[in-house]
Design a protein around this motif. Structure first.
Motif, PDB file in Angstrom:
ATOM      1  N   PHE A  99       0.776  -1.282   0.075  1.00  0.00           N
ATOM      2  CA  PHE A  99       0.022  -0.130   0.061  1.00  0.00           C
ATOM      3  C   PHE A  99       1.032   1.275  -0.054  1.00  0.00           C
ATOM      4  O   PHE A  99       1.746   1.405   0.792  1.00  0.00           O
ATOM      5  CB  PHE A  99      -0.936   0.016   1.309  1.00  0.00           C
ATOM      6  CG  PHE A  99      -1.743   1.120   1.281  1.00  0.00           C
ATOM      7  CD1 PHE A  99      -2.868   1.324   0.548  1.00  0.00           C
ATOM      8  CD2 PHE A  99      -1.670   1.973   2.230  1.00  0.00           C
ATOM      9  CE1 PHE A  99      -3.629   2.318   0.681  1.00  0.00           C
ATOM     10  CE2 PHE A  99      -2.329   3.326   2.336  1.00  0.00           C
ATOM     11  CZ  PHE A  99      -3.357   3.460   1.583  1.00  0.00           C
ATOM     12  N   GLU A 100       0.396   2.352  -0.892  1.00  0.00           N
ATOM     13  CA  GLU A 100       1.262   3.289  -0.979  1.00  0.00           C
ATOM     14  C   GLU A 100       0.296   4.686  -1.016  1.00  0.00           C
ATOM     15  O   GLU A 100      -0.872   4.360  -1.649  1.00  0.00           O
ATOM     16  CB  GLU A 100       2.286   3.569  -2.130  1.00  0.00           C
ATOM     17  CG  GLU A 100       3.491   2.506  -2.206  1.00  0.00           C
ATOM     18  CD  GLU A 100       4.195   2.465  -3.308  1.00  0.00           C
ATOM     19  OE1 GLU A 100       4.150   3.320  -4.004  1.00  0.00           O
ATOM     20  OE2 GLU A 100       5.067   1.446  -3.705  1.00  0.00           O
ATOM     21  N   PHE A 101       0.567   5.768  -0.836  1.00  0.00           N
ATOM     22  CA  PHE A 101      -0.263   7.063  -0.866  1.00  0.00           C
ATOM     23  C   PHE A 101       0.891   8.152  -1.108  1.00  0.00           C
ATOM     24  O   PHE A 101       1.855   8.304  -0.688  1.00  0.00           O
ATOM     25  CB  PHE A 101      -1.168   7.108   0.418  1.00  0.00           C
ATOM     26  CG  PHE A 101      -0.414   7.198   1.702  1.00  0.00           C
ATOM     27  CD1 PHE A 101      -0.188   8.399   2.088  1.00  0.00           C
ATOM     28  CD2 PHE A 101       0.043   6.237   2.424  1.00  0.00           C
ATOM     29  CE1 PHE A 101       0.716   8.506   3.385  1.00  0.00           C
ATOM     30  CE2 PHE A 101       0.679   6.381   3.632  1.00  0.00           C
ATOM     31  CZ  PHE A 101       0.927   7.562   4.101  1.00  0.00           C
ATOM     32  N   ASP A 102      -0.169   9.202  -1.668  1.00  0.00           N
ATOM     33  CA  ASP A 102       0.605  10.510  -1.964  1.00  0.00           C
ATOM     34  C   ASP A 102       0.552  11.237  -0.775  1.00  0.00           C
ATOM     35  O   ASP A 102      -0.662  11.754  -0.418  1.00  0.00           O
ATOM     36  CB  ASP A 102      -0.179  11.216  -3.120  1.00  0.00           C
ATOM     37  CG  ASP A 102       0.374  12.585  -3.287  1.00  0.00           C
ATOM     38  OD1 ASP A 102       1.297  12.703  -2.937  1.00  0.00           O
ATOM     39  OD2 ASP A 102      -0.333  13.375  -4.265  1.00  0.00           O
ATOM     40  N   ARG A 103       1.591  11.554  -0.007  1.00  0.00           N
ATOM     41  CA  ARG A 103       1.705  12.405   0.860  1.00  0.00           C
ATOM     42  C   ARG A 103       1.495  14.022   0.893  1.00  0.00           C
ATOM     43  O   ARG A 103       1.381  14.543   1.868  1.00  0.00           O
ATOM     44  CB  ARG A 103       2.932  12.042   1.717  1.00  0.00           C
ATOM     45  CG  ARG A 103       3.031  10.704   2.242  1.00  0.00           C
ATOM     46  CD  ARG A 103       4.354  10.574   2.735  1.00  0.00           C
ATOM     47  NE  ARG A 103       4.580   8.980   3.377  1.00  0.00           N
ATOM     48  CZ  ARG A 103       4.434   8.596   4.653  1.00  0.00           C
ATOM     49  NH1 ARG A 103       4.039   9.614   5.715  1.00  0.00           N
ATOM     50  NH2 ARG A 103       4.360   7.495   5.060  1.00  0.00           N
ATOM     51  N   LYS A 104       1.711  14.540  -0.499  1.00  0.00           N
ATOM     52  CA  LYS A 104       1.892  15.639  -0.561  1.00  0.00           C
ATOM     53  C   LYS A 104       0.570  16.626  -0.080  1.00  0.00           C
ATOM     54  O   LYS A 104       0.772  17.779   0.233  1.00  0.00           O
ATOM     55  CB  LYS A 104       2.020  15.918  -2.169  1.00  0.00           C
ATOM     56  CG  LYS A 104       2.175  17.249  -2.734  1.00  0.00           C
ATOM     57  CD  LYS A 104       2.567  17.423  -4.217  1.00  0.00           C
ATOM     58  CE  LYS A 104       3.000  18.892  -4.582  1.00  0.00           C
ATOM     59  NZ  LYS A 104       3.000  18.844  -5.887  1.00  0.00           N
ATOM     60  N   HIS A 105      -0.583  16.146  -0.410  1.00  0.00           N
ATOM     61  CA  HIS A 105      -1.594  16.810  -0.146  1.00  0.00           C
ATOM     62  C   HIS A 105      -2.329  16.519   1.255  1.00  0.00           C
ATOM     63  O   HIS A 105      -3.548  16.776   1.418  1.00  0.00           O
ATOM     64  CB  HIS A 105      -2.774  17.072  -1.362  1.00  0.00           C
ATOM     65  CG  HIS A 105      -2.107  17.334  -2.546  1.00  0.00           C
ATOM     66  ND1 HIS A 105      -1.375  18.554  -2.688  1.00  0.00           N
ATOM     67  CD2 HIS A 105      -1.869  16.660  -3.747  1.00  0.00           C
ATOM     68  CE1 HIS A 105      -0.977  18.620  -3.806  1.00  0.00           C
ATOM     69  NE2 HIS A 105      -1.071  17.694  -4.726  1.00  0.00           N
ATOM     70  N   LEU A 151      -2.978   6.807   8.275  1.00  0.00           N
ATOM     71  CA  LEU A 151      -2.522   5.742   6.933  1.00  0.00           C
ATOM     72  C   LEU A 151      -1.331   5.058   7.210  1.00  0.00           C
ATOM     73  O   LEU A 151      -1.181   4.022   6.553  1.00  0.00           O
ATOM     74  CB  LEU A 151      -2.365   7.016   5.960  1.00  0.00           C
ATOM     75  CG  LEU A 151      -3.543   7.511   5.132  1.00  0.00           C
ATOM     76  CD1 LEU A 151      -3.319   8.480   3.974  1.00  0.00           C
ATOM     77  CD2 LEU A 151      -4.476   6.293   4.475  1.00  0.00           C
ATOM     78  N   ASP A 152      -0.344   5.652   8.029  1.00  0.00           N
ATOM     79  CA  ASP A 152       0.807   4.930   8.192  1.00  0.00           C
ATOM     80  C   ASP A 152       0.489   3.979   9.141  1.00  0.00           C
ATOM     81  O   ASP A 152       0.909   2.776   9.200  1.00  0.00           O
ATOM     82  CB  ASP A 152       1.941   5.819   8.679  1.00  0.00           C
ATOM     83  CG  ASP A 152       2.662   6.816   7.651  1.00  0.00           C
ATOM     84  OD1 ASP A 152       2.736   6.167   6.562  1.00  0.00           O
ATOM     85  OD2 ASP A 152       3.125   7.778   8.062  1.00  0.00           O
ATOM     86  N   ARG A 153      -0.263   4.224  10.244  1.00  0.00           N
ATOM     87  CA  ARG A 153      -0.449   3.338  11.366  1.00  0.00           C
ATOM     88  C   ARG A 153      -1.671   2.139  11.101  1.00  0.00           C
ATOM     89  O   ARG A 153      -1.581   0.997  11.327  1.00  0.00           O
ATOM     90  CB  ARG A 153      -0.844   4.269  12.533  1.00  0.00           C
ATOM     91  CG  ARG A 153      -1.015   3.264  13.836  1.00  0.00           C
ATOM     92  CD  ARG A 153      -1.239   4.134  14.991  1.00  0.00           C
ATOM     93  NE  ARG A 153      -2.475   4.725  14.997  1.00  0.00           N
ATOM     94  CZ  ARG A 153      -2.734   5.833  14.589  1.00  0.00           C
ATOM     95  NH1 ARG A 153      -1.705   6.773  14.433  1.00  0.00           N
ATOM     96  NH2 ARG A 153      -4.083   6.375  14.473  1.00  0.00           N
ATOM     97  N   ALA A 154      -2.811   2.551  10.724  1.00  0.00           N
ATOM     98  CA  ALA A 154      -3.951   1.757  10.630  1.00  0.00           C
ATOM     99  C   ALA A 154      -4.962   2.264   9.427  1.00  0.00           C
ATOM    100  O   ALA A 154      -6.100   2.687   9.810  1.00  0.00           O
ATOM    101  CB  ALA A 154      -4.947   1.954  11.705  1.00  0.00           C
ATOM    102  N   PRO A 155      -4.380   2.385   8.123  1.00  0.00           N
ATOM    103  CA  PRO A 155      -4.969   2.882   7.074  1.00  0.00           C
ATOM    104  C   PRO A 155      -6.678   2.162   6.866  1.00  0.00           C
ATOM    105  O   PRO A 155      -7.467   2.983   6.400  1.00  0.00           O
ATOM    106  CB  PRO A 155      -4.200   2.508   5.744  1.00  0.00           C
ATOM    107  CG  PRO A 155      -3.313   1.243   6.191  1.00  0.00           C
ATOM    108  CD  PRO A 155      -2.977   1.840   7.697  1.00  0.00           C
TER     109      PRO A 155
END
Length: 541
Positions: free
Chosen positions: A246-252, A261-265
């Motif tokens: 799992f990956e996500f865009d941290r920018k916004h 999202l890091d701990r329990a998405p």
């Protein structure tokens, strides 16, 4: 990932602002401010978009077995290398071919969470399963199906088991002496061996060898490695495991959302914080995964306290989560915190300071927890509940002061309970050891180990009596100090910590115990424990 979302849309949703205001008012409730004195002063919110994705990495898993003979099982291949090429092609086809690709992605999209936040949870892909086989000559017999007889080493004959290759055996008539007793009772030369004591072996007829009993003289045996077939067939079963990433865009994303999202998405799929839409990744045929669009409001918001003080915070999510708020609770509860500190230091009327400090809900809950829980547990609970407006270090200070204040308010009754408990323990030990009770019980328990066990139970009961005496005596003081914070039923359940008086209770109980059993020695009672008599002997008493 660094894929920009759609342009931000400004929002001034009244319901969203109302939820944020409700959170702050709930935090302030009972902490010195009335709900209607807190209002939203300003906000600058926008609807944001961010992207996330769950990727599937397909990992083939192979289990191999070997069977005898030349067999065609599943897909027949030429060699192990040929099988590996076919497996690699199967995996690539499963990712590249639209129909197979869609079937694989259904494993994600059919979940309640559509695979959002899925990581470190591998699962089997039942869509891909196949058997492969290839045959090769047996390496033991080189494809012959037979090997040299292990008994005769291919010589077809083995050593005679009767003469052991000597060709002769001991004469059975004279037993090897060469003499037998004649008809007249006189010793004479053995007629069977002519006095030699040995005769030709009757089994091998003097050759020293016989036909091999295992191979019957063929010189060969069936190959045990291949069962006599000359072939081995390797059978490999292919199964596939999917490892999600799992990956996500941290920018916004705001800080609080990144932490979730890091701990329990997956918690986000069960909440109203963000709206999540999903779609298969189609622009890259070599990538297997699902793309998610995260839609949520975010921005700055300010609250007015009594129209005088302004506190700022960051808002995110449709359920109006707040973060980065100044520790305003420390300021609005400052008078109560000062009273709590005075109570902890024993300044002035401790009871009155506790009563006045507990008017603030934050401090009242700290006192209730501090009376029964450790400082660490109290601090953690306070920061979890009031952390939006309270620093972690302040929560620790409040927890420590609450613990010290409760220690002071219960100190005198605790030590009164300690003295009363030791008197009760002395009476209990005396009735057992100095009275007739132990003398009546001891003769019926011949096992000395059971006597020791009973003595340990008696000591434990004594410690329990002291503990309960301390708690029950201090309970009234605790109820008087904190009873106004709970209902009548909860007030009855309030039970103080024994603190250091508890340890003194066990130590004092142990001393009283030793005194009692020492008295049994001096008054000549039969109830003196055998282990204690032995101990006195070792010590030379």
């Amino acid at each position: 990932m660094n894929v920009p979302g759609p342009p931000f849309d400004k929002t001034e949703d009244p319901a969203l602002l109302g939820r944020a205001l409700k959170r702050v008012r709930a935090l302030c409730a009972g902490n010195g401010l009335k709900a209607d004195s807190i209002t939203v002063e300003s906000s600058a919110l926008e609807v944001r978009h961010a992207q996330a994705a769950t990727y599937l990495e397909l990992k083939p898993r192979q289990s191999e077995k070997r069977v005898n003979g030349k067999q065609s099982i599943g897909t027949v291949v030429q060699s192990k290398a040929d099988m590996q090429r076919r497996i690699d092609k199967t995996i690539l086809d499963s990712i590249g071919q639209p129909s197979k690709r869609s079937a694989l992605l259904k494993h994600l999209l059919d979940r309640d969470d559509s695979g959002f936040g899925l990581k470190q949870k591998s699962f089997a892909i039942s869509d891909i399963s196949e058997d492969y086989s290839w045959s090769e000559n047996c390496t033991t017999c080189h494809g012959q199906g037979k090997t040299a007889c292990p008994r005769c080493n291919g010589l077809r004959q083995e050593k005679c088991p009767q003469c052991h290759g000597a060709t002769t055996i001991t004469c059975p008539a004279c037993r090897g002496s060469g003499q037998i007793t004649g008809a007249n009772g006189q010793m004479q030369t053995c007629t069977k061996c002519q006095g030699r004591g040995q005769i030709r072996c009757t089994l091998c007829h003097g050759t020293g060898k016989i036909t091999c009993r295992q191979c019957k003289g063929t010189g060969y045996a069936i190959c045990t490695s291949c069962g006599g077939t000359g072939w081995h067939t390797h059978v490999v079963h292919l199964s596939v495991q999917a490892d999600p990433h799992f990956e996500f865009d941290r920018k916004h994303l705001p800080k609080g959302l990144i932490e979730t999202l890091d701990r329990a998405p997956q918690k986000l799929t069960e909440s109203e914080t963000v709206k999540i839409s999903s779609a298969p990744i189609e622009d890259d045929p070599n990538t297997l995964g699902v793309l998610y669009d995260l839609k949520f409001p975010a921005g700055e918001i300010s609250f007015s306290l009594k129209g005088k003080k302004t506190i700022k915070a960051n808002l995110y999510g449709y359920d109006a989560q707040l973060s980065d708020m100044s520790p305003f609770l420390e300021k609005i509860t400052a008078p109560g915190l000062a009273r709590l500190q005075a109570a902890a230091q024993g300044k002035g009327n401790v009871s009155e300071n506790i009563r006045l400090a507990s008017k603030y809900r934050l401090i009242g809950q700290a006192l209730l927890m501090g009376a029964q829980k450790s400082v660490r547990e109290t601090a953690a609970a306070l920061h979890q509940k009031f952390g939006l407006g309270l620093q972690a270090k302040t929560a620790k200070v409040i927890a420590k002061n609450a613990d010290q204040a409760m220690a002071l308010i219960t100190r005198k009754p605790r030590y009164t309970g300690l003295a009363l408990g030791l008197v009760l323990v002395a009476a209990f030990y005396g009735s057992y050891y100095l009275g007739p009770l132990r003398g009546l019980i001891a003769p019926h328990i011949p096992d000395e180990n059971l006597h020791i066990l009973i003595d340990l139970i008696i000591i434990f009961i004594g410690g329990t009596i002291t503990t309960l005496s301390i708690q029950l005596t201090a309970k009234r003081a605790l109820q008087n100090a904190l009873g106004h914070l709970v209902n009548a039923n909860q007030k009855k359940k309030l039970m103080p910590k024994t603190r250091s008086s508890g340890w003194w209770g066990y130590a004092g109980g142990a001393i009283v115990y030793l005194i009692m059993i020492e008295l049994t020695v001096h008054i000549g009672a039969s109830a003196t424990p055998h282990w204690y008599t032995a101990l006195r002997g070792i010590l030379g008493l």
